[in-house]
Write a protein that holds these residues in place. Sequence first.
Motif, mmCIF file in Angstrom:
data_model
loop_
_atom_site.group_PDB
_atom_site.id
_atom_site.type_symbol
_atom_site.label_atom_id
_atom_site.label_comp_id
_atom_site.label_asym_id
_atom_site.label_seq_id
_atom_site.Cartn_x
_atom_site.Cartn_y
_atom_site.Cartn_z
ATOM 1 N N LEU A 304 0.833 -1.210 0.000
ATOM 2 C CA LEU A 304 0.000 0.000 0.000
ATOM 3 C C LEU A 304 0.865 1.256 0.000
ATOM 4 O O LEU A 304 0.523 2.266 -0.616
ATOM 5 C CB LEU A 304 -0.945 0.011 1.208
ATOM 6 C CG LEU A 304 -2.135 -0.956 1.174
ATOM 7 C CD1 LEU A 304 -2.989 -0.800 2.429
ATOM 8 C CD2 LEU A 304 -3.002 -0.759 -0.069
ATOM 9 N N LYS A 305 1.990 1.190 0.695
ATOM 10 C CA LYS A 305 2.906 2.347 0.674
ATOM 11 C C LYS A 305 3.427 2.577 -0.748
ATOM 12 O O LYS A 305 3.487 3.714 -1.229
ATOM 13 C CB LYS A 305 4.082 2.120 1.630
ATOM 14 C CG LYS A 305 3.676 2.194 3.100
ATOM 15 C CD LYS A 305 4.898 2.054 3.996
ATOM 16 C CE LYS A 305 4.505 2.078 5.457
ATOM 17 N NZ LYS A 305 5.653 1.904 6.358
ATOM 18 N N ALA A 306 3.786 1.492 -1.409
ATOM 19 C CA ALA A 306 4.275 1.621 -2.796
ATOM 20 C C ALA A 306 3.169 2.173 -3.697
ATOM 21 O O ALA A 306 3.444 2.923 -4.644
ATOM 22 C CB ALA A 306 4.771 0.269 -3.310
ATOM 23 N N ALA A 307 1.911 1.836 -3.389
ATOM 24 C CA ALA A 307 0.794 2.350 -4.191
ATOM 25 C C ALA A 307 0.712 3.868 -4.074
ATOM 26 O O ALA A 307 0.434 4.569 -5.053
ATOM 27 C CB ALA A 307 -0.517 1.716 -3.733
ATOM 28 N N ALA A 308 0.955 4.385 -2.869
ATOM 29 C CA ALA A 308 0.907 5.849 -2.673
ATOM 30 C C ALA A 308 2.007 6.529 -3.492
ATOM 31 O O ALA A 308 1.806 7.628 -4.022
ATOM 32 C CB ALA A 308 1.049 6.181 -1.194
ATOM 33 N N ARG A 309 3.148 5.882 -3.608
ATOM 34 C CA ARG A 309 4.239 6.467 -4.409
ATOM 35 C C ARG A 309 3.904 6.371 -5.895
ATOM 36 O O ARG A 309 4.156 7.294 -6.670
ATOM 37 C CB ARG A 309 5.562 5.760 -4.107
ATOM 38 C CG ARG A 309 5.985 5.954 -2.658
ATOM 39 C CD ARG A 309 7.475 5.684 -2.428
ATOM 40 N NE ARG A 309 7.830 6.073 -1.078
ATOM 41 C CZ ARG A 309 7.946 5.222 -0.060
ATOM 42 N NH1 ARG A 309 7.745 3.924 -0.245
ATOM 43 N NH2 ARG A 309 8.256 5.663 1.143
ATOM 44 N N PHE A 310 3.302 5.246 -6.277
ATOM 45 C CA PHE A 310 2.918 5.054 -7.683
ATOM 46 C C PHE A 310 1.929 6.134 -8.124
ATOM 47 O O PHE A 310 2.027 6.692 -9.219
ATOM 48 C CB PHE A 310 2.285 3.669 -7.853
ATOM 49 C CG PHE A 310 1.534 3.496 -9.149
ATOM 50 C CD1 PHE A 310 2.210 3.240 -10.334
ATOM 51 C CD2 PHE A 310 0.144 3.596 -9.188
ATOM 52 C CE1 PHE A 310 1.516 3.097 -11.538
ATOM 53 C CE2 PHE A 310 -0.557 3.452 -10.378
ATOM 54 C CZ PHE A 310 0.132 3.203 -11.550
ATOM 55 N N VAL A 311 0.956 6.410 -7.261
ATOM 56 C CA VAL A 311 -0.085 7.398 -7.575
ATOM 57 C C VAL A 311 0.535 8.748 -7.934
ATOM 58 O O VAL A 311 0.095 9.432 -8.856
ATOM 59 C CB VAL A 311 -1.054 7.506 -6.371
ATOM 60 C CG1 VAL A 311 -1.770 8.824 -6.329
ATOM 61 C CG2 VAL A 311 -2.061 6.362 -6.415
ATOM 62 N N ALA A 312 1.586 9.107 -7.222
ATOM 63 C CA ALA A 312 2.237 10.398 -7.479
ATOM 64 C C ALA A 312 3.120 10.358 -8.726
ATOM 65 O O ALA A 312 3.242 11.356 -9.431
ATOM 66 C CB ALA A 312 3.065 10.807 -6.261
ATOM 67 N N ASN A 313 3.726 9.204 -8.995
ATOM 68 C CA ASN A 313 4.733 9.134 -10.068
ATOM 69 C C ASN A 313 4.225 8.507 -11.348
ATOM 70 O O ASN A 313 4.985 8.328 -12.297
ATOM 71 C CB ASN A 313 5.955 8.339 -9.590
ATOM 72 C CG ASN A 313 6.610 9.028 -8.405
ATOM 73 O OD1 ASN A 313 6.705 10.244 -8.391
ATOM 74 N ND2 ASN A 313 7.023 8.261 -7.408
ATOM 75 N N ARG A 314 2.957 8.149 -11.410
ATOM 76 C CA ARG A 314 2.431 7.404 -12.553
ATOM 77 C C ARG A 314 2.543 8.214 -13.852
ATOM 78 O O ARG A 314 2.571 9.449 -13.845
ATOM 79 C CB ARG A 314 0.974 7.002 -12.300
ATOM 80 C CG ARG A 314 -0.004 8.161 -12.255
ATOM 81 C CD ARG A 314 -1.232 7.808 -11.446
ATOM 82 N NE ARG A 314 -2.006 8.994 -11.117
ATOM 83 C CZ ARG A 314 -3.044 9.433 -11.801
ATOM 84 N NH1 ARG A 314 -3.421 8.777 -12.884
ATOM 85 N NH2 ARG A 314 -3.710 10.504 -11.454
ATOM 86 N N ALA A 315 2.537 7.443 -14.977
ATOM 87 C CA ALA A 315 2.657 8.095 -16.292
ATOM 88 C C ALA A 315 1.295 8.292 -16.932
ATOM 89 O O ALA A 315 1.169 9.022 -17.910
ATOM 90 C CB ALA A 315 3.516 7.234 -17.199
ATOM 91 N N ASN A 316 0.251 7.597 -16.401
ATOM 92 C CA ASN A 316 -1.087 7.798 -16.956
ATOM 93 C C ASN A 316 -2.156 7.555 -15.908
ATOM 94 O O ASN A 316 -1.850 7.236 -14.787
ATOM 95 C CB ASN A 316 -1.323 6.899 -18.176
ATOM 96 C CG ASN A 316 -1.379 5.421 -17.824
ATOM 97 O OD1 ASN A 316 -1.530 5.029 -16.660
ATOM 98 N ND2 ASN A 316 -1.258 4.584 -18.824
#
Length: 316
Positions: A304-316
């Motif tokens: 879930l922590k990685a998901a929070a980082r993904f949300v900010a850094n996502r490409a789409n």
Amino acid sequence: MTSTLESGTQAHEHDFHARLKAVAQGVEETLASLLSPSLLPGEAARPSRLMESIRYSSLGGGKRLRPFLVVETARLFGADGPGALRAACAVEMIHCYSLVHDDLPALDDDDLRRGRPTTHKAFDEATAILAGDGLLTYAFDVLADARTDPDPAVRAELVLGLARAAGFGGMIGGQMLDLEAEASTRPHEADAVILLQSMKTGALLHFSVMAGAILGRALLPAREALSAYGRALGAAFQVADDILDVEADEATLGKRAGKDAGRNKATLVAALGLEAARARRDRLSEEAVEALDRFPQGVDAHVLKAAARFVANRAN
Ligand code: GRG
């Protein structure tokens, strides 16, 4: 040389993408089965064009972030069985319905969604309205069904939570504020945009997390930590979306890019400027991660922590 911290973060990212993929596959299968031509008790018929438009609107696309949040949060409490996938599909149905209606000529009037023609383009406007309505109604059917959870109190809590998140104090209300802001000639104020976004997009993402907590019978301290996580992640998601509209191209986004400024959309890029919006996105993403540090000991929330980082850094 790669530091231990960096390789740990990379491993967490890898786990996140593996879990996102696994949940997306489970969601695809469960949605396909829920949307099959087979009738449920009390149904007289499932008209084929309606079902085809609903399947078109909900299968085979999207990041499936909301379902992922439901299943992964439930998994923290060992509750990630078929019931969690059904609840995850209910949330995704609400999300897909909002996209179908948002794309209509009366709203955003978009031709492209998830890299394909929007539902009203692939079918027609009336069918797209009905497809959205059908998804909205069916989401609550799925949650209220005993196959989602044997305990009626849990099902009622899920139904109430989703209704509040999607209703006029949540997504629909946020959409109304969005329309009003777009039509206004006054500059967009950050506080107003933050409220609008917490309703329009944040409420459903927050509920996705809380649905997992409800299914997992999480106790108050865990619920509070998850609620803070869901709110911060929801806010980070929408700022990231505002930034992507400026920075990304149509092919990567799978939808029209660069449309917010021309339409006077109330975004945080408009209210704060690009740099401050980026800083806010990153701060919110870290806030979400930190919320999970308050989690009861022994619970491993690294995905879930990685998901929070993904949300900010996502490409789409
Ligand atoms: C009932 C008329 C009517 C409208 C429905 C449209 C609406 C209410 C609410 C707006 C909700 C909406 C479309 C918000 C946009 C949120 C957003 C950035 C969606 C894209 O989410 P992703 O990136 O999409 O998770 P994928 O395709 O990956 O699922």
